[in-house]
Design a protein around this motif. Structure first.
Motif, PDB file in Angstrom:
ATOM      1  N   ILE A  20       1.280  -1.184  -0.318  1.00  0.00           N
ATOM      2  CA  ILE A  20       0.036  -0.406  -0.147  1.00  0.00           C
ATOM      3  C   ILE A  20       0.629   1.487   0.267  1.00  0.00           C
ATOM      4  CG2 ILE A  20      -1.431   1.538   1.180  1.00  0.00           C
ATOM      5  CD1 ILE A  20      -3.013  -1.455   2.432  1.00  0.00           C
ATOM      6  N   ALA A  21       1.996   1.535   0.536  1.00  0.00           N
ATOM      7  CA  ALA A  21       2.701   2.690   0.885  1.00  0.00           C
ATOM      8  C   ALA A  21       3.069   2.506  -0.677  1.00  0.00           C
ATOM      9  CB  ALA A  21       4.090   2.120   1.977  1.00  0.00           C
ATOM     10  N   ALA A  22       3.637   1.627  -1.263  1.00  0.00           N
ATOM     11  CA  ALA A  22       4.757   2.036  -2.679  1.00  0.00           C
ATOM     12  C   ALA A  22       3.455   1.803  -3.462  1.00  0.00           C
ATOM     13  CB  ALA A  22       4.896   0.778  -2.927  1.00  0.00           C
ATOM     14  N   GLY A  23       2.573   2.654  -3.292  1.00  0.00           N
ATOM     15  CA  GLY A  23       0.964   2.966  -4.545  1.00  0.00           C
ATOM     16  C   GLY A  23       0.472   1.270  -5.205  1.00  0.00           C
ATOM     17  N   CYS A  24       0.453   0.604  -4.744  1.00  0.00           N
ATOM     18  CA  CYS A  24       0.108  -0.969  -4.639  1.00  0.00           C
ATOM     19  C   CYS A  24       0.425  -1.204  -6.029  1.00  0.00           C
ATOM     20  CB  CYS A  24      -1.411  -0.871  -4.890  1.00  0.00           C
ATOM     21  SG  CYS A  24      -2.604  -0.931  -3.297  1.00  0.00           S
ATOM     22  N   PRO A  25       1.550  -1.467  -6.382  1.00  0.00           N
ATOM     23  CA  PRO A  25       2.592  -1.788  -8.160  1.00  0.00           C
ATOM     24  C   PRO A  25       1.708  -3.347  -8.226  1.00  0.00           C
ATOM     25  CG  PRO A  25       4.249  -1.662  -6.105  1.00  0.00           C
ATOM     26  CD  PRO A  25       3.091  -1.328  -5.647  1.00  0.00           C
ATOM     27  N   MET A  26       2.024  -3.984  -8.931  1.00  0.00           N
ATOM     28  CA  MET A  26       1.313  -4.546  -9.353  1.00  0.00           C
ATOM     29  C   MET A  26       2.783  -5.659 -10.328  1.00  0.00           C
ATOM     30  SD  MET A  26      -0.943  -5.248  -7.426  1.00  0.00           S
ATOM     31  CE  MET A  26      -1.508  -7.460  -8.091  1.00  0.00           C
ATOM     32  N   ALA A  27       3.158  -6.845 -10.065  1.00  0.00           N
ATOM     33  CA  ALA A  27       4.137  -7.740 -10.729  1.00  0.00           C
ATOM     34  C   ALA A  27       4.196  -7.670 -12.088  1.00  0.00           C
ATOM     35  CB  ALA A  27       4.031  -9.060 -10.534  1.00  0.00           C
ATOM     36  N   SER A  28       4.272  -7.147 -12.812  1.00  0.00           N
ATOM     37  CA  SER A  28       3.977  -7.689 -14.436  1.00  0.00           C
ATOM     38  C   SER A  28       3.310  -9.580 -15.182  1.00  0.00           C
ATOM     39  CB  SER A  28       4.911  -7.237 -15.878  1.00  0.00           C
ATOM     40  OG  SER A  28       6.155  -8.629 -15.452  1.00  0.00           O
ATOM     41  N   ASP A  29       2.712  -9.496 -15.965  1.00  0.00           N
ATOM     42  CA  ASP A  29       2.094 -11.264 -15.432  1.00  0.00           C
ATOM     43  C   ASP A  29       3.460 -11.800 -16.652  1.00  0.00           C
ATOM     44  OD1 ASP A  29       0.034 -10.566 -16.052  1.00  0.00           O
ATOM     45  OD2 ASP A  29      -0.324 -10.136 -18.277  1.00  0.00           O
ATOM     46  N   LYS A  30       4.498 -11.224 -16.614  1.00  0.00           N
ATOM     47  CA  LYS A  30       6.184 -12.116 -17.443  1.00  0.00           C
ATOM     48  C   LYS A  30       6.718 -12.559 -15.799  1.00  0.00           C
ATOM     49  CE  LYS A  30      10.535 -12.104 -19.611  1.00  0.00           C
ATOM     50  NZ  LYS A  30      10.703 -11.102 -20.526  1.00  0.00           N
ATOM     51  N   GLU A  31       6.346 -11.224 -14.995  1.00  0.00           N
ATOM     52  CA  GLU A  31       7.183 -11.983 -13.747  1.00  0.00           C
ATOM     53  C   GLU A  31       6.713 -12.471 -13.297  1.00  0.00           C
ATOM     54  OE1 GLU A  31       9.369  -7.494 -12.439  1.00  0.00           O
ATOM     55  OE2 GLU A  31       7.080  -7.359 -12.613  1.00  0.00           O
ATOM     56  N   GLN A  32       5.796 -12.202 -12.913  1.00  0.00           N
ATOM     57  CA  GLN A  32       4.436 -13.310 -12.006  1.00  0.00           C
ATOM     58  C   GLN A  32       4.160 -14.658 -12.708  1.00  0.00           C
ATOM     59  OE1 GLN A  32       0.071 -12.587 -11.320  1.00  0.00           O
ATOM     60  NE2 GLN A  32       1.283 -10.467 -11.962  1.00  0.00           N
ATOM     61  N   ALA A  33       4.953 -14.179 -14.176  1.00  0.00           N
ATOM     62  CA  ALA A  33       4.913 -16.104 -14.509  1.00  0.00           C
ATOM     63  C   ALA A  33       6.052 -17.653 -14.295  1.00  0.00           C
ATOM     64  CB  ALA A  33       4.958 -16.425 -15.255  1.00  0.00           C
ATOM     65  N   GLU A  34       7.413 -16.060 -13.673  1.00  0.00           N
ATOM     66  CA  GLU A  34       8.475 -16.629 -14.065  1.00  0.00           C
ATOM     67  C   GLU A  34       8.443 -16.878 -11.509  1.00  0.00           C
ATOM     68  OE1 GLU A  34      12.605 -17.935 -14.189  1.00  0.00           O
ATOM     69  OE2 GLU A  34      10.524 -17.588 -15.344  1.00  0.00           O
ATOM     70  N   ARG A  35       7.953 -16.331 -11.405  1.00  0.00           N
ATOM     71  CA  ARG A  35       7.872 -16.859  -9.903  1.00  0.00           C
ATOM     72  C   ARG A  35       7.240 -17.606  -9.401  1.00  0.00           C
ATOM     73  NH1 ARG A  35       6.005 -10.464  -7.387  1.00  0.00           N
ATOM     74  NH2 ARG A  35       7.676  -9.231  -6.908  1.00  0.00           N
ATOM     75  N   HIS A  36       5.632 -17.488  -9.918  1.00  0.00           N
ATOM     76  CA  HIS A  36       5.581 -19.364 -10.018  1.00  0.00           C
ATOM     77  C   HIS A  36       6.216 -20.313 -10.223  1.00  0.00           C
ATOM     78  CE1 HIS A  36       1.277 -18.021  -8.891  1.00  0.00           C
ATOM     79  NE2 HIS A  36       0.966 -16.927  -9.861  1.00  0.00           N
ATOM     80  N   LYS A  37       7.077 -20.276 -11.798  1.00  0.00           N
ATOM     81  CA  LYS A  37       7.588 -21.001 -12.206  1.00  0.00           C
ATOM     82  C   LYS A  37       8.597 -21.818 -10.860  1.00  0.00           C
ATOM     83  CE  LYS A  37      11.046 -22.212 -15.847  1.00  0.00           C
ATOM     84  NZ  LYS A  37      11.892 -21.585 -17.244  1.00  0.00           N
ATOM     85  N   ILE A  38       9.811 -20.890 -10.332  1.00  0.00           N
ATOM     86  CA  ILE A  38      10.496 -20.487  -9.093  1.00  0.00           C
ATOM     87  C   ILE A  38      10.059 -21.441  -7.758  1.00  0.00           C
ATOM     88  CG2 ILE A  38      11.967 -19.132  -8.016  1.00  0.00           C
ATOM     89  CD1 ILE A  38      12.977 -17.173 -10.609  1.00  0.00           C
ATOM     90  N   CYS A  39       8.960 -20.637  -7.394  1.00  0.00           N
ATOM     91  CA  CYS A  39       8.208 -21.676  -6.093  1.00  0.00           C
ATOM     92  C   CYS A  39       7.940 -22.967  -6.791  1.00  0.00           C
ATOM     93  CB  CYS A  39       7.209 -20.368  -5.824  1.00  0.00           C
ATOM     94  SG  CYS A  39       7.212 -19.334  -5.727  1.00  0.00           S
ATOM     95  N   LYS A  40       7.229 -23.388  -7.969  1.00  0.00           N
ATOM     96  CA  LYS A  40       7.232 -24.680  -7.754  1.00  0.00           C
ATOM     97  C   LYS A  40       7.919 -25.040  -7.771  1.00  0.00           C
ATOM     98  CE  LYS A  40       2.845 -23.789 -10.418  1.00  0.00           C
ATOM     99  NZ  LYS A  40       1.944 -23.472 -11.856  1.00  0.00           N
ATOM    100  N   GLY A  41       9.313 -24.886  -8.365  1.00  0.00           N
ATOM    101  CA  GLY A  41      10.553 -26.050  -8.091  1.00  0.00           C
ATOM    102  C   GLY A  41      11.499 -25.581  -6.385  1.00  0.00           C
ATOM    103  N   CYS A  42      10.517 -25.318  -6.115  1.00  0.00           N
ATOM    104  CA  CYS A  42      11.342 -24.651  -4.501  1.00  0.00           C
ATOM    105  C   CYS A  42      11.281 -25.982  -3.331  1.00  0.00           C
ATOM    106  CB  CYS A  42      10.960 -23.215  -3.949  1.00  0.00           C
ATOM    107  SG  CYS A  42      11.408 -22.879  -2.247  1.00  0.00           S
TER     108      CYS A  42
END
Length: 85
Positions: A20-42
């Motif tokens: 909220i303090a940062a103005g509610c920025p959202m990760a891009s679709d590309k960043e979100q996909a990469e994050r999901h990929k990383i987490c699924k392999g963690c």
């Protein structure tokens, strides 16, 4: 136990306050996909709840937040440079 629940709640509250303090920025679709990929392999992934075993966050909620980052450094805050949403 009860202390774990309070720690989880405090972690979530901190993450939301930063977002909220940062103005509610959202990760891009590309960043979100990469994050999901990383987490699924963690090794720390709780697959049944799709929850991080380190920070205890629910990843479906954490991954889209631009200000969030992996507690063990596998992915960082959103750069905002490739906002392809």
């Amino acid at each position: 136990g009860i202390m774990g629940i309070f720690q989880d709640a405090a972690s979530i509250a901190k993450a939301l306050a930063l977002q909220i303090a940062a103005g509610c920025p959202m990760a891009s679709d590309k960043e979100q996909a990469e994050r999901h990929k990383i987490c699924k392999g963690c090794e720390f992934l709780n697959k049944e709840e799709y929850r991080c075993g380190k920070c205890k966050c629910f990843l479906k909620l954490k991954i889209p937040l631009g200000t969030s980052e992996c507690p063990i450094g596998l992915w960082k805050k959103s750069t905002g440079d490739n906002n392809d949403n």
